[in-house]
Motif scaffolding. Structure first.
Motif, short mmCIF file in Angstrom:
data_model
loop_
_atom_site.label_atom_id
_atom_site.label_comp_id
_atom_site.label_asym_id
_atom_site.label_seq_id
_atom_site.Cartn_x
_atom_site.Cartn_y
_atom_site.Cartn_z
N LYS A 178 0.68 -1.69 0.34
CA LYS A 178 0.37 -0.19 -0.12
C LYS A 178 0.92 0.99 0.02
O LYS A 178 0.37 1.93 -0.05
CB LYS A 178 -1.36 0.22 0.71
CG LYS A 178 -2.00 -0.94 1.33
CD LYS A 178 -2.88 -1.50 2.87
CE LYS A 178 -3.88 -2.28 2.62
NZ LYS A 178 -4.61 -2.82 3.37
N THR A 220 1.89 2.21 -3.61
CA THR A 220 0.37 2.58 -4.42
C THR A 220 -0.01 3.76 -3.51
O THR A 220 -0.13 5.04 -4.00
CB THR A 220 -0.10 2.30 -4.13
OG1 THR A 220 -0.14 1.07 -4.30
CG2 THR A 220 -2.18 2.59 -4.56
N ILE A 227 -5.33 1.97 -6.55
CA ILE A 227 -4.95 0.69 -8.12
C ILE A 227 -6.44 0.90 -9.65
O ILE A 227 -5.20 1.11 -10.03
CB ILE A 227 -5.17 -0.65 -7.22
CG1 ILE A 227 -4.85 -0.95 -6.23
CG2 ILE A 227 -5.85 -1.94 -8.43
CD1 ILE A 227 -3.50 -1.73 -6.65
N ILE A 235 1.77 1.26 -11.70
CA ILE A 235 2.70 0.99 -10.73
C ILE A 235 3.54 0.27 -10.69
O ILE A 235 4.70 0.77 -10.66
CB ILE A 235 1.80 -0.03 -9.74
CG1 ILE A 235 0.92 0.83 -9.63
CG2 ILE A 235 2.85 -0.29 -9.19
CD1 ILE A 235 -0.49 0.36 -8.51
N PHE A 251 -2.19 -1.12 -12.53
CA PHE A 251 -0.67 -2.20 -12.25
C PHE A 251 0.56 -2.51 -13.20
O PHE A 251 1.55 -2.16 -12.84
CB PHE A 251 -1.23 -3.97 -11.95
CG PHE A 251 -1.57 -3.71 -10.85
CD1 PHE A 251 -1.80 -4.15 -9.45
CD2 PHE A 251 -3.44 -4.38 -11.08
CE1 PHE A 251 -2.80 -4.61 -8.56
CE2 PHE A 251 -4.38 -5.21 -10.18
CZ PHE A 251 -3.62 -5.01 -8.86
N LEU A 253 -4.40 4.12 -10.62
CA LEU A 253 -3.32 3.97 -11.00
C LEU A 253 -3.39 2.46 -12.11
O LEU A 253 -2.53 3.15 -13.13
CB LEU A 253 -2.35 3.36 -10.61
CG LEU A 253 -1.86 4.55 -8.85
CD1 LEU A 253 -1.46 4.09 -8.39
CD2 LEU A 253 -1.15 5.94 -9.92
N ARG A 282 -5.34 -7.03 -5.99
CA ARG A 282 -6.11 -6.04 -4.82
C ARG A 282 -6.46 -6.32 -3.85
O ARG A 282 -5.66 -7.83 -3.87
CB ARG A 282 -7.88 -5.38 -5.72
CG ARG A 282 -7.78 -4.70 -7.33
CD ARG A 282 -8.89 -4.67 -7.34
NE ARG A 282 -9.35 -3.92 -8.82
CZ ARG A 282 -8.71 -4.24 -9.79
NH1 ARG A 282 -8.94 -5.93 -10.20
NH2 ARG A 282 -8.75 -3.95 -11.03
N ASN A 312 -6.73 1.09 -0.54
CA ASN A 312 -5.85 0.86 -1.19
C ASN A 312 -6.52 0.32 -2.91
O ASN A 312 -5.87 0.73 -4.11
CB ASN A 312 -4.55 0.00 -0.63
CG ASN A 312 -3.72 -1.27 -1.74
OD1 ASN A 312 -3.12 -0.35 -2.20
ND2 ASN A 312 -4.93 -2.23 -2.07
N ALA A 324 0.34 7.46 -6.05
CA ALA A 324 -1.28 8.00 -6.35
C ALA A 324 -1.03 9.24 -6.49
O ALA A 324 -1.35 10.46 -7.26
CB ALA A 324 -2.08 7.37 -5.33
N ASN A 330 1.58 -10.76 -5.15
CA ASN A 330 2.29 -9.47 -5.37
C ASN A 330 3.37 -10.21 -4.61
O ASN A 330 3.82 -10.89 -3.82
CB ASN A 330 2.13 -8.51 -3.69
CG ASN A 330 0.70 -7.74 -4.78
OD1 ASN A 330 -0.04 -7.52 -6.00
ND2 ASN A 330 -0.21 -7.37 -3.41
#
Length: 286
Positions: free
Chosen positions: A85, A88, A139, A147, A144, A142, A164, A135, A92, A228
């Protein structure tokens, strides 16, 4: 789970000089007879400990890092859980700066949802109570691919965010976001189609003895190949860029304005009750 993971992340600010600091600080600490430490050190394979201790020295205008590692390895997998998080939240904030009409206080909501939020509020919720929904909203904002590529472009690697958190959809496509541009107009973002994540090829990628899927118990280790991946070295490099941005080249920094960086640093140390959460339910270390 028999083979549980104990993940210790040490980033210690030290004001003394390198000559004053015991160079074997980490080794000395791990040799402690304290039962909590000894239990882990006597069962290294079971707990899969990774530790990075960083000594920070200030000399004139320079900041120097000296890392001391214990079993740190990008090749040995651990599930990063809510640590994902952090990037992220930072990315953002950085993306907000790409549009003149947006700030971290601009209201928005996810198409089909009823929750109005702002990036500032999402960041607060992420750090105060590790909120999954906050979070996941970022996502959707943005994607993935953005990111992962943004982190790699700044020299933060290896890393792969692919899903997520909490109760969510596995949909590779992000949801449109409705943004309040002013009192009378709104804007809407286009969905982003993320690529199917490639299976990870790492040691210890399977964990445990069994797991539940659709209320059915599966009597075999769970594979994290599609999950992840955010190892200790990448986490450490991101944190250094936030706390000491001047130590990095411009292309390696996160481009946050003063308001954004101040908001982020404040959120990182604010306990839940100071964010308005009930202090009994959301205790300080929640």
């Amino acid at each position: 789970m028999k083979h549980c993971l104990l993940f210790i992340y040490c980033f210690i600010l030290v004001s003394c000089t390198a000559e004053q600091q015991n160079p074997n600080f980490l080794e000395t600490a791990l040799a402690s007879k304290d039962i909590s430490i000894k239990r882990v050190m006597d069962n290294i394979e079971k707990y899969q400990v990774q530790i990075r201790y960083t000594q920070i020295d200030r000399r004139n205008d320079s900041v120097l890092f000296t890392d001391y590692d214990f079993q740190v390895s990008d090749s040995v997998y651990f599930y990063p859980a809510s640590t994902v998080k952090f990037p992220t939240a930072v990315l953002a904030m950085e993306k907000i700066n790409q549009t003149d009409t947006l700030t971290i206080h601009t209201k928005y909501y996810i198409e089909g949802d009823t929750i109005e939020s702002t990036v500032a509020d999402d960041v607060n919720e992420i750090f105060a109570v590790s909120d999954n929904l906050a979070n996941n909203r970022l996502i959707e904002f943005l994607g993935f691919e953005t990111i992962n590529q943004s982190l790699k472009n700044k020299g933060i690697a290896p890393v792969r965010l692919s899903h997520r958190l909490g109760f969510h959809s596995e949909d590779l496509r992000t949801k449109p976001i409705i943004i309040y541009l002013n009192d009378s107009t709104t804007g809407i973002t286009q969905p982003i189609l993320n690529k199917t994540p490639k299976p990870l090829a790492l040691f210890e990628i399977e964990k445990g003895k069994g797991y539940y899927e659709n209320d059915e118990y599966i009597n075999e280790p769970f594979s994290f190949k599609q999950k992840n991946y955010y190892p200790l070295s990448a986490q450490h490099n991101l944190l250094k860029r936030i706390i000491f941005p001047e130590n990095f080249n411009l292309n390696e920094q996160f481009h946050l304005n003063k308001e954004q960086r101040d908001h982020l640093l404040n959120a990182m140390h604010t306990v839940p009750k100071e964010m308005g959460y009930d202090k009994k339910e959301y205790y300080d270390s929640y």
